[in-house]
Design an enzyme around this catalytic site. Structure first.
Site, short mmCIF file in Angstrom:
data_model
loop_
_atom_site.label_atom_id
_atom_site.label_comp_id
_atom_site.label_asym_id
_atom_site.label_seq_id
_atom_site.Cartn_x
_atom_site.Cartn_y
_atom_site.Cartn_z
N THR A 1 -5.79 9.31 -6.48
CA THR A 1 -5.79 9.27 -5.01
C THR A 1 -5.16 10.56 -4.47
O THR A 1 -5.62 11.12 -3.46
CB THR A 1 -5.01 8.03 -4.52
OG1 THR A 1 -5.56 6.89 -5.16
CG2 THR A 1 -5.12 7.84 -3.02
N GLU B 1 0.83 -1.21 0.00
CA GLU B 1 0.00 0.00 0.00
C GLU B 1 0.86 1.26 0.00
O GLU B 1 0.51 2.27 -0.59
CB GLU B 1 -0.94 0.00 1.22
CG GLU B 1 -1.98 -1.11 1.21
CD GLU B 1 -2.98 -0.93 0.08
OE1 GLU B 1 -2.60 -1.16 -1.08
OE2 GLU B 1 -4.13 -0.57 0.37
P1 ADP Z 1 -7.08 0.97 -5.40
O1 ADP Z 1 -7.66 1.80 -4.27
O2 ADP Z 1 -8.14 0.46 -6.29
O3 ADP Z 1 -6.14 -0.06 -4.92
P2 ADP Z 1 -4.89 2.69 -5.82
O4 ADP Z 1 -4.91 3.97 -6.60
O5 ADP Z 1 -4.68 2.73 -4.35
O6 ADP Z 1 -6.21 1.94 -6.24
O7 ADP Z 1 -3.72 1.72 -6.36
C1 ADP Z 1 -3.48 1.54 -7.67
C2 ADP Z 1 -2.01 1.90 -7.97
O8 ADP Z 1 -1.15 0.81 -7.57
C3 ADP Z 1 -1.81 2.09 -9.46
O9 ADP Z 1 -0.89 3.13 -9.64
C4 ADP Z 1 -1.18 0.76 -9.90
O10 ADP Z 1 -0.37 0.91 -11.03
C5 ADP Z 1 -0.38 0.37 -8.68
N1 ADP Z 1 -0.17 -1.10 -8.60
C6 ADP Z 1 1.01 -1.74 -8.57
N2 ADP Z 1 0.85 -3.07 -8.49
C7 ADP Z 1 -0.48 -3.30 -8.47
C8 ADP Z 1 -1.27 -4.47 -8.41
N3 ADP Z 1 -0.74 -5.69 -8.35
N4 ADP Z 1 -2.60 -4.32 -8.40
C9 ADP Z 1 -3.17 -3.09 -8.47
N5 ADP Z 1 -2.48 -1.95 -8.54
C10 ADP Z 1 -1.13 -2.04 -8.54
#
Ligand code: ADP
Length: 306
Positions: free
Chosen positions: A181, A128
């Site tokens: 975000t 995260e």
């Molecule tokens: P969510 O709240 O849906 O998780 P976020 O914006 O917090 O969305 O996270 C998405 C970010 O994390 C994007 O920039 C994405 O490229 C990155 N990321 C890296 N690895 C992963 C993964 N395995 N799954 C999802 N997002 C990923």
């Protein structure tokens, strides 16, 4: 055990009065992952389907989370990770958390469980940190523990598992627009008036009590966010109308999921949830925005082995 296939569930965090501390786990929305030991002493992401995401272990949340676990253990065991994405990243229903939590769960099982589920939260939080710059636990905790999780504090780190009344259902609307975000964080005010703080902790306390007593009406009356929702909701198209549509169809409560753009309606019973889902679909189909809709039970177990 050499390999494990798992279901890594979506989660709803920032649950209204529980902004930044309360999240819950969904049952039928989530990714699949396959994690397999290799003899190369190397951690690799070997396949990703469903989304364009980095294969580099330092750039994928699954890689970063597992690296932190292996480092703590002093293990050089190699693993190959496949991620089959069903949750869109940036949807606000814990796409990154599903991968971080799923990866550490599977690796821990394949290593004969050196860590407890609560300990795994800390490793998943490193994923995260990569995704949002903030190692928050309110998505990874419910993904790993199931049900509702309350992040009591980070220092010292303490997460509580709360019960989930059987008849609860979540309807999730994901408008297919992008809210960064960073932007949704930037507009939040950093100071809160005492009046609003009192309303918020009154509601959060009542919500937790209602989970223990199966008091669905009280759950609904407590799902209010006096602090963040009034500001963040301006980023979500037709937010106020959606709230009205869901509540008129009988939802217990309505709010923003994570940092949006997804919104949730908490409902009592399958029949009412279908009614709420249909009402939202009916309203949103006339707007100019593509969307996905989900209806799910609360998943009280978290990640599942398939
Ligand atoms: P969510 O709240 O849906 O998780 P976020 O914006 O917090 O969305 O996270 C998405 C970010 O994390 C994007 O920039 C994405 O490229 C990155 N990321 C890296 N690895 C992963 C993964 N395995 N799954 C999802 N997002 C990923």
């Amino acid at each position: 055990m050499e390999e494990l296939r798992i279901f890594a569930p979506a989660t709803v965090a920032n649950l209204s009065c529980g902004f930044d501390v309360l999240g819950c786990c969904l049952d039928n929305v989530g990714d699949e992952m396959l994690v397999r030991k290799n003899n190369l002493n190397q951690l690799r992401i070997t396949r990703i389907t469903g989304e364009e995401l980095p294969m580099d272990i330092d750039k994928n949340v699954a890689g970063v989370a597992v690296l932190s676990l292996l480092k703590r253990l002093g293990s050089d065991q190699g693993f190959d990770i496949e991620i089959h994405k069903k949750i869109k990243s940036g949807s606000g229903i814990g796409s990154s958390a599903a991968s971080s939590a799923g990866a550490v769960f599977a690796v821990n099982k394949l290593l004969d469980e050196p860590f407890s589920p609560k300990e795994l939260i800390l490793f998943a939080m490193e994923g995260e940190r990569l995704a949002s710059g903030n190692p928050h636990a309110d998505n990874v905790a419910p993904a790993l523990l199931g049900g509702f999780s309350l992040v009591k504090s980070y220092e010292p780190f303490e997460v509580l598992s709360l019960p989930s009344p059987e008849e609860l259902r979540m309807v999730i609307l994901h408008p297919l627009i992008e809210i960064r975000t960073k932007d949704s964080r930037a507009i939040i005010k950093q100071n809160v008036s005492l009046v609003k703080a009192i309303a918020q902790w009154g509601n959060l306390g009542a919500f937790v009590s209602a989970l223990y007593t199966n008091d669905y009406d009280l759950l609904g009356r407590s799902l209010k966010d006096e602090i963040v929702e009034p500001i963040r909701s301006i980023l979500i198209p037709y937010y106020d109308r959606l709230d009205e549509v869901a509540m008129e169809a009988g939802a217990l409560g309505f709010g923003i999921s994570g940092s949006g753009p997804s919104v949730y309606a908490l409902c009592r019973g399958e029949e009412n949830a279908v009614k709420v889902k249909d009402a939202i679909a009916d309203f949103y189909k006339d707007q100019d925005i593509d969307f996905q809709l989900h209806l799910s039970k609360i998943n009280s177990n978290g990640i599942r082995i398939l």
